[in-house]
Design a protein around this motif. Structure first.
Motif, PDB file in Angstrom:
ATOM      1  N   LEU A  79      30.356  30.593  40.436  1.00 39.27           N
ATOM      2  CA  LEU A  79      30.669  31.514  41.784  1.00 39.27           C
ATOM      3  C   LEU A  79      29.812  32.581  41.826  1.00 39.27           C
ATOM      4  N   ILE A  80      29.496  33.024  43.018  1.00 41.62           N
ATOM      5  CA  ILE A  80      28.609  34.248  43.120  1.00 41.62           C
ATOM      6  C   ILE A  80      29.542  35.296  43.816  1.00 41.62           C
ATOM      7  N   THR A  81      29.434  36.712  43.044  1.00 41.62           N
ATOM      8  CA  THR A  81      30.134  37.715  43.334  1.00 41.62           C
ATOM      9  C   THR A  81      29.344  38.856  43.847  1.00 41.62           C
ATOM     10  N   SER A  82      29.891  39.795  44.618  1.00 40.47           N
ATOM     11  CA  SER A  82      29.208  41.009  44.864  1.00 40.47           C
ATOM     12  C   SER A  82      30.439  41.977  44.909  1.00 40.47           C
ATOM     13  N   SER A  83      30.294  43.151  44.399  1.00 38.71           N
ATOM     14  CA  SER A  83      31.267  44.132  44.261  1.00 38.71           C
ATOM     15  C   SER A  83      32.607  43.412  43.868  1.00 38.71           C
ATOM     16  N   SER A  84      32.584  42.749  42.756  1.00 39.61           N
ATOM     17  CA  SER A  84      33.929  42.073  42.398  1.00 39.61           C
ATOM     18  C   SER A  84      34.636  41.135  43.374  1.00 39.61           C
ATOM     19  N   LYS A  85      33.836  40.514  44.431  1.00 41.91           N
ATOM     20  CA  LYS A  85      34.351  39.534  45.418  1.00 41.91           C
ATOM     21  C   LYS A  85      33.740  38.358  45.353  1.00 41.91           C
ATOM     22  N   ILE A  86      34.248  37.239  45.745  1.00 40.01           N
ATOM     23  CA  ILE A  86      33.647  35.838  45.714  1.00 40.01           C
ATOM     24  C   ILE A  86      32.682  35.845  46.967  1.00 40.01           C
TER      25      ILE A  86
END
Length: 181
Positions: A79-86
């Motif tokens: 899973l790829i995240t950014s700022s703790s979001k998927i």
């Protein structure tokens, strides 16, 4: 929004995370009771096949970082995240079709540029047949599982085939018992 607690700026978090999702209130269905003919013929839900331990990596890491992590953890997707979001999912197929197949350098390509952004999601109450139909329709091998807005895990094509086999074996056992009695 789907988020993970990755600690503050001083936590030393490197963007690579092994995540175990909690599964409160999910009833794992092991199979139909042998005494219920109607239940034996019905499809089971996917709850027992959800993989709750998934790997995540920040979208700004390289494809090489993701591939290395996936190999270390022996998984076919992250899973790829950014700022703790998927924000997406990166799979072996993405690696082959969008990087290697196009002769791009995995060490210089950011995951966010080659990940699958339009993630297909299901509920733990869905059936294997429903999931397989979605996989066929969207040409994917992994589905994210959400219980309402809460991310709880992932299922793969292999998981769904295994569940269908279990369903068929249970039905055969039931029919054998029914015919024998």
């Amino acid at each position: 929004s789907w988020s993970f607690d990755e600690g503050g700026a001083d936590s030393g978090f490197d963007g690579r995370r092994r995540y175990a999702a909690p599964v409160p209130g999910i009833k794992h269905r092991l199979g139909p009771p042998a005494s219920n003919r109607k239940e034996a013929a019905m499809a089971w839900n996917i709850a027992s096949k959800i993989v709750h331990r998934v790997v995540t990596i920040d979208e700004n890491h390289t494809v090489l970082d993701a591939a290395t992590l996936m190999a270390e953890e022996f998984v076919g997707s992250a899973l790829i995240t950014s700022s703790s979001k998927i924000t997406g999912v990166f799979t072996e197929r993405d690696l082959m079709m969008r990087v290697v197949g196009r002769k791009r350098d995995p060490e210089n390509v950011k995951i966010k540029d080659v990940m699958t952004k339009n993630m297909v999601t299901v509920s733990p109450k869905d059936t294997a047949n429903h999931c397989l139909n979605l996989m066929k329709e969207h040409r994917c091998r992994h589905l994210l599982v959400f219980d309402n807005e809460e991310f709880i895990g992932i299922v793969s094509l292999r998981d769904m085939v295994a569940l269908l086999m279990e369903e068929k074996e249970a039905l055969i056992a039931y029919l054998h018992q029914y015919i024998s009695s």
